[in-house]
Design an enzyme around this catalytic site. Sequence first.
Site, PDB file in Angstrom:
ATOM      1  N   ARG A   1       0.285   4.449   8.174  1.00 20.09           N
ATOM      2  CA  ARG A   1      -1.436   3.339   7.979  1.00 20.09           C
ATOM      3  C   ARG A   1      -2.149   4.055   8.345  1.00 20.09           C
ATOM      4  O   ARG A   1      -3.358   3.474   7.878  1.00 20.09           O
ATOM      5  CB  ARG A   1      -0.194   1.513   7.597  1.00 20.09           C
ATOM      6  CG  ARG A   1       0.287   0.954   7.082  1.00 20.09           C
ATOM      7  CD  ARG A   1       1.048  -0.180   7.064  1.00 20.09           C
ATOM      8  NE  ARG A   1       1.360  -0.472   5.523  1.00 20.09           N
ATOM      9  CZ  ARG A   1       2.396  -1.609   6.101  1.00 20.09           C
ATOM     10  NH1 ARG A   1       2.841  -2.696   6.777  1.00 20.09           N
ATOM     11  NH2 ARG A   1       2.986  -1.989   4.769  1.00 20.09           N
TER      12      ARG A   1
ATOM     13  N   GLY B   1       4.874  -5.325  -0.811  1.00 16.01           N
ATOM     14  CA  GLY B   1       4.504  -6.896  -1.765  1.00 16.01           C
ATOM     15  C   GLY B   1       3.261  -6.506  -3.008  1.00 16.01           C
ATOM     16  O   GLY B   1       3.928  -7.037  -4.130  1.00 16.01           O
TER      17      GLY B   1
ATOM     18  N   LYS C   1      17.293  -8.127  -1.337  1.00 21.25           N
ATOM     19  CA  LYS C   1      17.832  -9.247  -2.715  1.00 21.25           C
ATOM     20  C   LYS C   1      17.273  -9.138  -3.783  1.00 21.25           C
ATOM     21  O   LYS C   1      15.920  -8.247  -3.962  1.00 21.25           O
ATOM     22  CB  LYS C   1      17.152 -10.116  -1.772  1.00 21.25           C
ATOM     23  CG  LYS C   1      17.462 -11.386  -0.862  1.00 21.25           C
ATOM     24  CD  LYS C   1      16.629 -11.918  -0.328  1.00 21.25           C
ATOM     25  CE  LYS C   1      17.723 -12.379   0.849  1.00 21.25           C
ATOM     26  NZ  LYS C   1      16.769 -13.789   1.498  1.00 21.25           N
TER      27      LYS C   1
ATOM     28  N   GLY D   1       6.434  -0.430   2.066  1.00 21.05           N
ATOM     29  CA  GLY D   1       7.525  -1.502   2.724  1.00 21.05           C
ATOM     30  C   GLY D   1       8.833  -0.225   3.280  1.00 21.05           C
ATOM     31  O   GLY D   1       8.194   0.527   4.089  1.00 21.05           O
TER      32      GLY D   1
END
Length: 404
Positions: free
Chosen positions: A37, A384, A202, A360
């Site tokens: 980043r 996200g 998930k 991510g």
Amino acid sequence: MSLRTIDSLGPLAGKRVVVRCDLNVPLKDGIITDDGRVRASVPTIEALTGQGARVIVVSHLGRPDGAPDPKYSLAPTATRLGELLGSPVAFATDTVGEDAAAKVAALADGEVLVLENLRFNPGETSKDEAERRAFAEQLAAFADAVVSDGFGVVHRKQASVWDLEQLRPSAAGLLIAAELDVLDRLTENPERPYTVVLGGSKVSDKLGVIAHLLPRVDTLLIGGGMLFTFLAALGHKVGSSLLEADQIETVRGYLAEAKERGVDIVLPTDVVVAASFSADAAHQVAAADAIEETPFGASGLGLDIGPETAAAFAERIRASKTVFWNGPMGVFELAPFAAGTLAVAEALTAVDGLSVVGGGDSAAAVRQLGFADDRFGHISTGGGASLEFLEGKKLPGLEVLGWH
């Protein structure tokens, strides 16, 4: 309206430009373990200093509770940024306090200053609009113009992402423009065959993406912890593997919709099952419909896709012209359960077309597994934010820059 770019701000020589970067990097004992980043923020900063702007970089790191916490200091990122820019970068020990004000005042044309972690101030993430706005006004006092370039936070309505951009002339940096170009190519007329690879823990985190992409893709490959909810939806037993029982009916609906649309949802045919969540746990490969038939029985944990599945996924990926991947195939941090993620990453490097690693954990995985960034078409800096864009959601940090 279209996205406002740096050109829209006019000549910037001698101007103070606050740049909202995303320097939220992983740290271990004060050492940056993945500087992706920081590197991604360099082109915009260089474009501004090249014009003679006085650049004030702001960012968050981690989740401090609205108060200073040394373990979340941005000091290491300022040091690394200076190394990448090849010139010293000043660092303020506060965000809008005395040290920041003094160091902003001392900036010369073409120089760079990093302010301390935005989230050391409760106003940055406050749900109280007046408190958030008040903090944004303190930041705006340092700025003649604002450049928003932290793609990883554009889905958040925060002081430095939403309010600040309304208080001064503002525009998107080069990173946000590049991210949007790629995401646009993934949603508007992608070159086919178009394959999306989804993993991570998930299924509930990916439901919106699945719903939005089903009408747009040719193939969905499902791995990671979320695969067990899909297997359960087919009636298979999954032992003690991660399972979201409340999502089984939703998943059945997606399987039916995919069949109607002629979209291939490809599920693993084999899984690496372990006795426990540990690098040295006993483990073996089992058929996806026979997870409880290993020596571990109902206590067995599925921790990676199996070799047969990894080979099949890799073949599908290599045959595609557009591939988007978000989420590891297994617990890649533990060596015995990294093979599936490694196979997917390797296949992405062989795509004759656009290959996108969706930020991510996926970005962390490819770097940890030793892949150079330039082996992929694009590595997103916003996990996200990328997912919410692909869900078709409106992102406040983009809307405030003119993107609709």
